[in-house]
Design a protein around this motif. Structure first.
Motif, PDB file in Angstrom:
ATOM      1  N   GLY A  32       2.325   7.103  -2.845  1.00  0.00           N
ATOM      2  CA  GLY A  32       1.626   7.724  -3.971  1.00  0.00           C
ATOM      3  C   GLY A  32       0.117   7.616  -3.838  1.00  0.00           C
ATOM      4  O   GLY A  32      -0.609   8.583  -4.101  1.00  0.00           O
ATOM      5  N   LEU A  33      -0.370   6.448  -3.396  1.00  0.00           N
ATOM      6  CA  LEU A  33      -1.808   6.255  -3.220  1.00  0.00           C
ATOM      7  C   LEU A  33      -2.358   7.178  -2.137  1.00  0.00           C
ATOM      8  O   LEU A  33      -3.401   7.823  -2.315  1.00  0.00           O
ATOM      9  CB  LEU A  33      -2.102   4.808  -2.861  1.00  0.00           C
ATOM     10  CG  LEU A  33      -1.944   3.762  -3.973  1.00  0.00           C
ATOM     11  CD1 LEU A  33      -2.095   2.361  -3.402  1.00  0.00           C
ATOM     12  CD2 LEU A  33      -2.976   3.996  -5.069  1.00  0.00           C
TER      13      LEU A  33
ATOM     14  N   PRO B 269     -12.675   1.073  -0.653  1.00  0.00           N
ATOM     15  CA  PRO B 269     -11.865   0.144  -1.459  1.00  0.00           C
ATOM     16  C   PRO B 269     -10.487   0.704  -1.792  1.00  0.00           C
ATOM     17  O   PRO B 269      -9.509  -0.051  -1.854  1.00  0.00           O
ATOM     18  CB  PRO B 269     -12.708  -0.073  -2.722  1.00  0.00           C
ATOM     19  CG  PRO B 269     -13.661   1.049  -2.760  1.00  0.00           C
ATOM     20  CD  PRO B 269     -13.926   1.443  -1.359  1.00  0.00           C
ATOM     21  N   ALA B 270     -10.405   2.021  -1.997  1.00  0.00           N
ATOM     22  CA  ALA B 270      -9.095   2.626  -2.259  1.00  0.00           C
ATOM     23  C   ALA B 270      -8.188   2.476  -1.047  1.00  0.00           C
ATOM     24  O   ALA B 270      -6.988   2.199  -1.171  1.00  0.00           O
ATOM     25  CB  ALA B 270      -9.257   4.100  -2.621  1.00  0.00           C
ATOM     26  N   GLY B 271      -8.759   2.644   0.148  1.00  0.00           N
ATOM     27  CA  GLY B 271      -7.994   2.439   1.369  1.00  0.00           C
ATOM     28  C   GLY B 271      -7.563   0.995   1.538  1.00  0.00           C
ATOM     29  O   GLY B 271      -6.470   0.716   2.054  1.00  0.00           O
ATOM     30  N   ALA B 272      -8.393   0.061   1.110  1.00  0.00           N
ATOM     31  CA  ALA B 272      -8.039  -1.358   1.189  1.00  0.00           C
ATOM     32  C   ALA B 272      -6.853  -1.670   0.279  1.00  0.00           C
ATOM     33  O   ALA B 272      -5.957  -2.442   0.649  1.00  0.00           O
ATOM     34  CB  ALA B 272      -9.237  -2.220   0.814  1.00  0.00           C
ATOM     35  N   VAL B 273      -6.839  -1.074  -0.906  1.00  0.00           N
ATOM     36  CA  VAL B 273      -5.703  -1.260  -1.823  1.00  0.00           C
ATOM     37  C   VAL B 273      -4.444  -0.672  -1.197  1.00  0.00           C
ATOM     38  O   VAL B 273      -3.362  -1.269  -1.256  1.00  0.00           O
ATOM     39  CB  VAL B 273      -5.995  -0.607  -3.185  1.00  0.00           C
ATOM     40  CG1 VAL B 273      -4.754  -0.640  -4.075  1.00  0.00           C
ATOM     41  CG2 VAL B 273      -7.161  -1.300  -3.868  1.00  0.00           C
ATOM     42  N   TRP B 274      -4.593   0.515  -0.582  1.00  0.00           N
ATOM     43  CA  TRP B 274      -3.451   1.123   0.104  1.00  0.00           C
ATOM     44  C   TRP B 274      -2.917   0.189   1.194  1.00  0.00           C
ATOM     45  O   TRP B 274      -1.699  -0.024   1.296  1.00  0.00           O
ATOM     46  CB  TRP B 274      -3.863   2.459   0.725  1.00  0.00           C
ATOM     47  CG  TRP B 274      -2.812   3.039   1.619  1.00  0.00           C
ATOM     48  CD1 TRP B 274      -1.751   3.799   1.244  1.00  0.00           C
ATOM     49  CD2 TRP B 274      -2.709   2.871   3.051  1.00  0.00           C
ATOM     50  NE1 TRP B 274      -0.981   4.122   2.342  1.00  0.00           N
ATOM     51  CE2 TRP B 274      -1.545   3.573   3.457  1.00  0.00           C
ATOM     52  CE3 TRP B 274      -3.478   2.211   4.003  1.00  0.00           C
ATOM     53  CZ2 TRP B 274      -1.151   3.624   4.801  1.00  0.00           C
ATOM     54  CZ3 TRP B 274      -3.083   2.250   5.332  1.00  0.00           C
ATOM     55  CH2 TRP B 274      -1.937   2.955   5.719  1.00  0.00           C
ATOM     56  N   LEU B 275      -3.801  -0.375   2.000  1.00  0.00           N
ATOM     57  CA  LEU B 275      -3.391  -1.248   3.098  1.00  0.00           C
ATOM     58  C   LEU B 275      -2.712  -2.508   2.570  1.00  0.00           C
ATOM     59  O   LEU B 275      -1.785  -3.039   3.203  1.00  0.00           O
ATOM     60  CB  LEU B 275      -4.609  -1.624   3.940  1.00  0.00           C
ATOM     61  CG  LEU B 275      -4.341  -2.407   5.227  1.00  0.00           C
ATOM     62  CD1 LEU B 275      -3.440  -1.609   6.166  1.00  0.00           C
ATOM     63  CD2 LEU B 275      -5.651  -2.760   5.925  1.00  0.00           C
ATOM     64  N   LEU B 276      -3.127  -2.960   1.404  1.00  0.00           N
ATOM     65  CA  LEU B 276      -2.526  -4.145   0.804  1.00  0.00           C
ATOM     66  C   LEU B 276      -1.063  -3.904   0.444  1.00  0.00           C
ATOM     67  O   LEU B 276      -0.214  -4.792   0.617  1.00  0.00           O
ATOM     68  CB  LEU B 276      -3.321  -4.544  -0.444  1.00  0.00           C
ATOM     69  CG  LEU B 276      -2.866  -5.793  -1.195  1.00  0.00           C
ATOM     70  CD1 LEU B 276      -3.026  -7.025  -0.313  1.00  0.00           C
ATOM     71  CD2 LEU B 276      -3.665  -5.954  -2.486  1.00  0.00           C
ATOM     72  N   PHE B 277      -0.756  -2.702  -0.034  1.00  0.00           N
ATOM     73  CA  PHE B 277       0.613  -2.381  -0.456  1.00  0.00           C
ATOM     74  C   PHE B 277       1.437  -1.745   0.654  1.00  0.00           C
ATOM     75  O   PHE B 277       2.663  -1.674   0.544  1.00  0.00           O
ATOM     76  CB  PHE B 277       0.585  -1.447  -1.673  1.00  0.00           C
ATOM     77  CG  PHE B 277       0.277  -2.144  -2.960  1.00  0.00           C
ATOM     78  CD1 PHE B 277       1.289  -2.746  -3.700  1.00  0.00           C
ATOM     79  CD2 PHE B 277      -1.017  -2.207  -3.437  1.00  0.00           C
ATOM     80  CE1 PHE B 277       1.012  -3.398  -4.888  1.00  0.00           C
ATOM     81  CE2 PHE B 277      -1.316  -2.863  -4.623  1.00  0.00           C
ATOM     82  CZ  PHE B 277      -0.299  -3.453  -5.358  1.00  0.00           C
ATOM     83  N   PHE B 278       0.791  -1.289   1.719  1.00  0.00           N
ATOM     84  CA  PHE B 278       1.487  -0.559   2.764  1.00  0.00           C
ATOM     85  C   PHE B 278       2.651  -1.332   3.402  1.00  0.00           C
ATOM     86  O   PHE B 278       3.718  -0.756   3.645  1.00  0.00           O
ATOM     87  CB  PHE B 278       0.485  -0.131   3.843  1.00  0.00           C
ATOM     88  CG  PHE B 278       1.092   0.629   4.983  1.00  0.00           C
ATOM     89  CD1 PHE B 278       1.730   1.845   4.769  1.00  0.00           C
ATOM     90  CD2 PHE B 278       1.024   0.131   6.277  1.00  0.00           C
ATOM     91  CE1 PHE B 278       2.299   2.554   5.814  1.00  0.00           C
ATOM     92  CE2 PHE B 278       1.581   0.829   7.333  1.00  0.00           C
ATOM     93  CZ  PHE B 278       2.225   2.044   7.109  1.00  0.00           C
TER      94      PHE B 278
ATOM     95  N   LEU C 253       0.647   8.984   7.731  1.00  0.00           N
ATOM     96  CA  LEU C 253       0.228  10.312   8.196  1.00  0.00           C
ATOM     97  C   LEU C 253      -0.918  10.850   7.345  1.00  0.00           C
ATOM     98  O   LEU C 253      -1.902  11.406   7.869  1.00  0.00           O
ATOM     99  CB  LEU C 253       1.416  11.270   8.150  1.00  0.00           C
ATOM    100  CG  LEU C 253       1.200  12.672   8.715  1.00  0.00           C
ATOM    101  CD1 LEU C 253       0.917  12.616  10.199  1.00  0.00           C
ATOM    102  CD2 LEU C 253       2.427  13.533   8.444  1.00  0.00           C
ATOM    103  N   ASP C 254      -0.824  10.676   6.044  1.00  0.00           N
ATOM    104  CA  ASP C 254      -1.903  11.103   5.142  1.00  0.00           C
ATOM    105  C   ASP C 254      -3.192  10.338   5.434  1.00  0.00           C
ATOM    106  O   ASP C 254      -4.277  10.930   5.520  1.00  0.00           O
ATOM    107  CB  ASP C 254      -1.503  10.861   3.682  1.00  0.00           C
ATOM    108  CG  ASP C 254      -0.447  11.833   3.191  1.00  0.00           C
ATOM    109  OD1 ASP C 254      -0.323  12.917   3.783  1.00  0.00           O
ATOM    110  OD2 ASP C 254       0.257  11.499   2.221  1.00  0.00           O
ATOM    111  N   MET C 255      -3.064   9.018   5.579  1.00  0.00           N
ATOM    112  CA  MET C 255      -4.251   8.196   5.783  1.00  0.00           C
ATOM    113  C   MET C 255      -4.875   8.436   7.158  1.00  0.00           C
ATOM    114  O   MET C 255      -6.104   8.462   7.293  1.00  0.00           O
ATOM    115  CB  MET C 255      -3.892   6.715   5.621  1.00  0.00           C
ATOM    116  CG  MET C 255      -3.405   6.341   4.226  1.00  0.00           C
ATOM    117  SD  MET C 255      -4.620   6.679   2.929  1.00  0.00           S
ATOM    118  CE  MET C 255      -5.875   5.470   3.333  1.00  0.00           C
ATOM    119  N   GLN C 256      -4.052   8.630   8.162  1.00  0.00           N
ATOM    120  CA  GLN C 256      -4.590   8.917   9.490  1.00  0.00           C
ATOM    121  C   GLN C 256      -5.357  10.238   9.485  1.00  0.00           C
ATOM    122  O   GLN C 256      -6.433  10.340  10.085  1.00  0.00           O
ATOM    123  CB  GLN C 256      -3.465   8.985  10.521  1.00  0.00           C
ATOM    124  CG  GLN C 256      -3.970   9.256  11.934  1.00  0.00           C
ATOM    125  CD  GLN C 256      -2.854   9.370  12.952  1.00  0.00           C
ATOM    126  OE1 GLN C 256      -1.680   9.171  12.628  1.00  0.00           O
ATOM    127  NE2 GLN C 256      -3.198   9.689  14.184  1.00  0.00           N
TER     128      GLN C 256
END
Length: 230
Positions: free
Chosen positions: A61-62, A80-89, A133-136
């Protein structure tokens, strides 16, 4: 037309909707299998997998929201949004380790529990890959293709380390806020003295290699299907 609508117009919009439809159907199958088992046995044994699937949906979702709003967001918001994503990934591929719970149990065929856990594990893995895939793509648009692949490999290796922290040390993503000192101490110990923690690096490297090769395979399969004449 809003930028986020334009970003998903045409073929890209169709691919996204198709992905959501297939993921939704696959998640529904997992929910049905878990629900039927509860009704059959009157036990809540595998209900925790519903929570794990919910956690696996968070990074997807993020990443979806970041992908839609990427054109409008500045780096000071994306980082920071990417860091939150990486935390939950890591919560998404973590479900692979729920195969540890597989064992013969009375009242339910062994093959049924195997299909149930495999369904949830598959969904976790596919949600992880779809999210990555989205983040890459987001990183590649801003920093280049090479940086995008470097980010993907790094995220999967860190995810494998997160799987170790969750499965063997029983940490959760929110322990960064609720139990940061114990979490950081345990991580620091393994970084300072890696030879004293062979399981840490065995799990990280083995699962990391598996996740990276799996992701590369999925990417190549997707591209093969887009070739003319297919």
């Amino acid at each position: 037309m809003p930028l986020f609508v334009a970003a998903l117009s045409g073929p890209r919009l169709r691919r996204r909707l198709s992905l959501l439809l297939v993921l939704g159907a696959s998640l529904t199958l997992s929910v049905v299998l878990i629900t039927f088992r509860v009704l059959l046995t009157k036990q809540l044994l595998f209900v925790f997998l519903l929570w794990n699937l919910f956690l696996a949906l968070i990074p997807f979702g993020l990443s979806s929201m970041l992908g839609l709003a990427a054109v409008q967001l500045r780096a000071r918001v994306l980082v920071p949004a990417g860091a939150v994503w990486l935390l939950f990934f890591p919560n998404a591929p973590y479900i692979l380790t729920d195969l540890f719970h597989l064992e013969p149990r009375p009242g339910v065929p062994y093959w049924y529990d195997l299909a149930l856990i495999l369904s949830c594990a598959w969904n976790g893995l596919m949600l992880a890959y779809a999210s990555l895939l989205d983040m890459q793509a987001l990183v590649a648009r801003r920093l280049g293709v090479g940086a995008g692949w470097g980010f993907a490999a790094g995220a999967l290796l860190l995810s494998a380390f997160g799987i170790y922290l969750g499965r063997f040390l029983r940490f959760n993503s929110w322990d960064v806020l609720t139990n940061p000192f114990t979490l950081f101490y345990d991580i620091l110990q393994r970084l300072i003295n890696p030879t004293a923690h062979p399981r840490t690096w065995g799990v990280t490297l083995l699962f990391g290699a598996f996740l990276i090769l799996g992701y590369a395979t999925v990417r190549l399969l997707g591209r093969a299907g887009e070739e003319p004449g297919e």
